[in-house]
Design a protein around this motif. Structure first.
Motif, PDB file in Angstrom:
ATOM      1  N   LEU A 128     -20.654  62.299   1.359  1.00 33.35           N
ATOM      2  CA  LEU A 128     -19.834  62.200   2.562  1.00 33.35           C
ATOM      3  C   LEU A 128     -18.363  62.451   2.289  1.00 33.35           C
ATOM      4  CD1 LEU A 128     -21.303  58.991   4.220  1.00 33.35           C
ATOM      5  CD2 LEU A 128     -21.108  61.200   5.362  1.00 33.35           C
ATOM      6  N   LEU A 154     -17.111  61.399  10.144  1.00 34.38           N
ATOM      7  CA  LEU A 154     -18.252  61.038   9.317  1.00 34.38           C
ATOM      8  C   LEU A 154     -19.300  60.361  10.191  1.00 34.38           C
ATOM      9  CD1 LEU A 154     -16.194  59.393   6.433  1.00 34.38           C
ATOM     10  CD2 LEU A 154     -17.045  61.752   6.482  1.00 34.38           C
ATOM     11  N   ILE A 188     -23.391  59.037  10.125  1.00 36.59           N
ATOM     12  CA  ILE A 188     -24.616  58.819   9.364  1.00 36.59           C
ATOM     13  C   ILE A 188     -25.683  58.297  10.317  1.00 36.59           C
ATOM     14  CG2 ILE A 188     -25.682  57.727   7.372  1.00 36.59           C
ATOM     15  CD1 ILE A 188     -22.871  57.150   6.317  1.00 36.59           C
ATOM     16  N   ARG A 210     -18.638  65.464   8.444  1.00 38.56           N
ATOM     17  CA  ARG A 210     -19.940  65.314   7.796  1.00 38.56           C
ATOM     18  C   ARG A 210     -20.897  64.637   8.765  1.00 38.56           C
ATOM     19  NH1 ARG A 210     -17.101  67.920   4.852  1.00 38.56           N
ATOM     20  NH2 ARG A 210     -16.430  67.440   2.726  1.00 38.56           N
TER      21      ARG A 210
END
Length: 284
Positions: free
Chosen positions: A255, A86, A88, A132
């Motif tokens: 996510l 993950l 971001i 993600r």
């Protein structure tokens, strides 16, 4: 048992970034690791100390304007964990109305656009299957926010290198005083956001088939109008604004969903819905 997941958030000392770390720490398992990153070591350490959750949270000092440092961190996580799950990209430079746009352009663009591009370049290749990679952008990043004169510079079909060069050309027109005559808006946040979304689309276009086959998602998101230190100077009415925690929730849902909707891949998403590249909303 689910394998350990590795998550990383840039620009995570405060605001939406911190809310995303807090949300990940609460939703992930005790074996999972969330990396909270920022430029200032003291602020990173203080932010880590405030997180309350189940997952492990560690701080990393990272300046996203240093592409080599971003690449080194991605390589380190690849070596240690076999990649990341993950990511971001949330870092944003300061922008205030009390200084001219030209005075602030270099740092703002370096963080928002240079940082986004560095994360895309270095972390997309080390995403594990079903990973993600999300870029926090804005509905100001839809193509129709720009004058028709410059829209073609960000249309689909351009590579990430070409988008980066367009951003650099735009930055130079700001300092030359020719931005307006070349079709660029005065508020630098708009081309910056468009370039972020265009960068995501450019990278996603090269990976779509492979990523969808293994459940991986690359996309950009719009958190809406959020009551943060960065947004306060620019808007008078915050009656409908979200808190960072409220804004983080739909991003966390995206996510952590087990299934990737192919229609969302490479797109700009707000509250689970795709905003058209030509014809999105007009709020941040």
């Amino acid at each position: 048992m689910r394998p350990q997941r590795i998550a990383l958030v840039t620009g995570a000392n405060q605001g939406i970034g911190f809310a995303l770390v807090q949300g990940l720490a609460a939703r992930l398992d005790a074996a999972d690791l969330v990396l909270l990153t920022g430029r200032n070591p003291e602020r990173v350490a203080a932010a880590v100390a405030r997180v309350d959750g189940t997952a492990q949270v560690e701080g990393r000092v990272l300046d996203v304007t240093d592409a080599a440092a971003v690449a080194d961190l991605a390589a380190d996580l690849q070596a240690r964990y076999g990649g990341v799950d993950l990511v971001i990209s949330n870092a944003i430079g300061p922008l205030t109305p009390d200084r001219t746009q030209a005075e602030q352009a270099d740092e703002f663009i370096a963080v928002a656009n240079g940082g986004t591009d560095a994360v895309l370049r270095s972390f997309a290749p080390v995403l594990r299957p079903a990973g993600r990679l999300i870029v926090v952008a804005s509905s100001l990043g839809t193509l129709d926010q720009l004058d028709a004169k410059v829209q073609p510079l960000f249309e689909d079909g351009h590579t990430l290198d070409e988008i980066e060069q367009t951003v650099e050309d735009w930055r130079q027109t700001i300092h030359a005083g020719t931005a307006a005559e070349n079709g660029w808006p005065e508020w630098i946040n708009i081309p910056s956001k468009v370039a972020q979304v265009a960068a995501v689309r450019a990278v996603a276009a090269t990976r779509r088939t492979e990523d969808l086959a293994d459940g991986t998602l690359i996309a950009s998101v719009c958190p809406g109008l959020v009551d943060t230190r960065a947004s306060r100077p620019w808007f008078d009415d915050f009656s409908q604004a979200r808190t960072p925690e409220e804004a983080a929730e739909p991003i966390l849902d995206l996510l952590l969903t087990d299934h990737v909707d192919p229609s969302t891949y490479g797109e700009l998403i707000r509250d689970g819905k795709v905003l058209p590249w030509l014809g999105g909303m007009t709020t941040t």
